[in-house]
Design a protein around this motif. Structure first.
Motif: not given
Length: 438
Positions: A152-157, A165-169
Motif C-alpha cells: 500500500f505504501s513505502t511509508d512507515d505506517w 521493518p528495519s529503521g521503523i518504530p
C-alpha cells in the motif's frame, strides 16, 4: 527473439554499474535483478508498444509493463503527443496552471463517486495522505489494512507491518483478512473508537463475494471509520473508475496511479468533499498537511493522464485487455496441461491483470520453479514477471508467448520428474521482494 542467440554482456555490465551507484541496483525493488534468474536480468534500452529492447539488442514481448502502469503500450502516440505539446508550454510554475483545473475536472468525470481530487507523483504519497486525512477527520490513531494484499505504501505506517521493518518504530497498524466480514467486525469491535480507516483493494485475484464490499461499507459506517480503496492496480484495469466503478461500492477516499499516466508519474487522491476539504483552505477545522509537492501537478504528467482518460472514453480498452488476457490464459493453460504440468503452472486473476503461480511437486509455491520458468521465458524472448497484458499486445504476440510457455513447461516437467529444479535454474533462485535480509 530467438532462444539464447544473443549476448547479454552489456546488460550484465550495466547491472554492475547500477549496483555501484544505486542501492539495490534499481529504483524499485520489484525491478531488482534479484527478481530475475542469474545473468538474465536485461537492462532496457527502449520500448514501443508491447515490445522492449535491451542494451544488447535483444527484443522481448513484455508483460506487466512498468509494474502495470503502461496499460496502453510504450510510447502511445496520443499520450506522447499530449505530453510533447504541453512540454513546449512549460511544465511547472509558481501558481497552478489551467491544466490542473482541466485534469481535475476530467478525473472527477471519470470517477463520479469522488467530489474532489488532488494529484501527486506516486501511489505511496497519495495513500499516506488518505491515512492522514482519515486520522484527522475521525480523531483516531489506528489504521487497519487488508493483510492479503501485498503493498500500500513505502511509508512507515505500512512498511512497519512487513518483513522489512528495519529503521521503523512500532506502528498503530492492524490487519484484517480479505473476504471475512466477521473477522473485520471483530477487529473493529475489539478496537472500538480507535481505528481511523480501512485501507484495502476492492478486489484481489478474484471477484469479491457478492455481499462482501457492501458489508465492508456498512461496517465502516457502523464503527465510524473511513473506507479507503487503493485503486492503483484496479484503476483503468477493472474499469476507468476502478473496482469501485465495476462493483458499485462508494469509498470515502480512493487512490489512483499506475495506468492513470501510462507510465508518466501521476497519482491521485480522491474522495468526499467533506473529508478532502480538510486538506484545503475553506473550512473551520485545524489544518491538515495533505499533499504539497513541487512536482505533484507538473503539466506534462497531467496532460498524459487526460490523454489516457480520453483513450479509455473513446476506445474499448478494458474489453481489449480482457480479450487478450482470455487468449493468453487459455493458451498457457492448454500448454501446461499438454506438458503434464497443468497443476503446477497455474494462471490466476482477472483477465486484465493475470499472474502465474509456479508450484512444486507438492503443490506449494516455489521460488526455484519460478526461477526455472522465468529463465525459459526470458531465453525465449518473453519478459514476464507476470502475465499482466497491455492493450498494445497483438494476437501474434500472445501466440508467440504461448509457444515459449509450451517450451518452458517441457523443462518444468523434466525438473518435476527429477525432483531437482535447481538443475535447470542456471544459478541462484529469484527472491521475494519482502524479506528481512538481502
Amino acid at each position: 527473439m530467438h532462444r539464447g542467440t544473443r549476448s547479454r554482456r552489456r546488460s550484465q555490465e550495466v547491472n554492475e554499474r547500477l549496483h555501484r551507484a544505486v542501492p539495490g541496483g534499481a529504483h524499485t525493488y520489484a525491478k531488482g535483478d534479484d527478481q530475475y534468474p542469474e545473468g538474465l536480468a536485461p537492462v532496457i534500452s527502449h520500448g514501443r508498444g508491447a515490445h522492449v529492447w535491451d542494451v544488447d539488442g535483444n527484443r522481448y514481448i513484455e508483460y506487466g509493463s512498468g509494474l502495470r502502469s503502461v496499460v496502453l503500450g510504450h510510447a502511445h502516440p496520443r499520450v506522447v503527443g499530449a505530453v510533447q505539446a504541453q512540454i513546449g508550454r512549460g511544465t511547472n510554475f509558481v501558481r497552478p496552471s489551467l491544466v490542473e483545473a482541466e485534469a481535475a475536472e476530467r478525473f472527477l468525470e471519470t470517477v463520479p463517486t469522488a467530489e474532489m481530487v488532488k494529484f501527486a507523483k506516486n501511489g505511496s504519497d497519495a495513500t499516506t495522505a488518505a491515512v492522514r486525512l482519515a486520522r484527522a477527520h475521525t480523531g483516531r490513531p489506528m489504521v487497519a489494512v487488508c493483510r492479503d494484499q501485498p503493498f500500500f505504501s513505502t511509508d512507515d505506517w505500512f512498511i512497519g507491518t512487513t518483513p522489512m521493518p528495519s529503521g521503523i518504530p512500532p506502528q498503530d497498524t492492524l490487519a484484517f483478512p480479505y473476504g471475512d466480514l466477521d473477522a473485520l467486525d471483530a477487529l473493529l469491535t475489539e478496537h472500538e473508537g480507535a481505528i481511523a480507516c480501512l485501507v484495502m483493494e476492492a478486489a484481489t485475484a478474484f471477484d469479491p463475494p457478492a455481499d462482501y464490499l457492501p458489508g465492508v461499507r456498512a461496517l465502516a459506517d457502523r464503527h465510524g471509520c473511513l473506507l479507503v480503496l487503493d485503486e492503483m492496480i484496479t484503476g483503468f484495469r477493472w474499469s476507468p473508475a476502478g473496482a469501485q466503478g465495476l462493483y458499485g461500492v462508494v469509498p470515502d477516499l480512493s487512490t489512483f496511479g499506475k495506468a492513470l499516466g501510462n507510465g508518466f508519474a501521476v497519482s491521485a487522491l480522491a474522495g468526499r468533499r467533506e473529508v478532502m476539504e480538510r486538506g484545503g483552505l475553506r473550512h473551520e477545522h485545524e489544518r491538515v498537511f495533505l499533499l504539497s509537492t513541487t512536482h505533484g501537478a507538473e503539466t506534462h504528467s497531467l496532460a498524459a493522464a487526460m490523454a489516457v482518460m480520453d483513450v479509455f472514453a473513446e476506445e474499448d480498452v478494458i474489453g481489449e485487455l480482457h480479450r487478450l488476457g482470455d487468449r493468453l490464459r487459455a493458451g498457457v493453460s492448454q500448454a501446461a496441461t499438454r506438458a503434464g504440468v497443468g497443476e503446477h503452472v497455474v494462471v490466476r486473476g482477472r483477465s486484465s491483470n493475470l499472474v502465474f503461480a509456479t508450484l512444486d511437486g507438492t503443490g506449494r509455491p516455489s521460488q526455484e520453479y519460478r526461477t526455472l520458468f522465468l529463465r525459459e521465458l526470458v531465453r525465449g524472448g518473453v519478459l514476464g514477471p507476470s502475465f499482466v497484458v497491455s492493450a498494445a499486445l497483438t494476437d501474434e504476440d500472445v501466440d508467440r508467448t504461448i509457444e515459449v510457455v509450451a517450451d518452458a513447461c517441457e523443462v518444468y516437467r523434466l525438473a518435476l520428474e527429477a525432483g531437482d529444479p535447481l538443475r535447470y535454474t542456471g544459478g541462484r533462485p529469484v527472491k521475494p521482494v519482502f524479506r528481512r535480509f538481502a
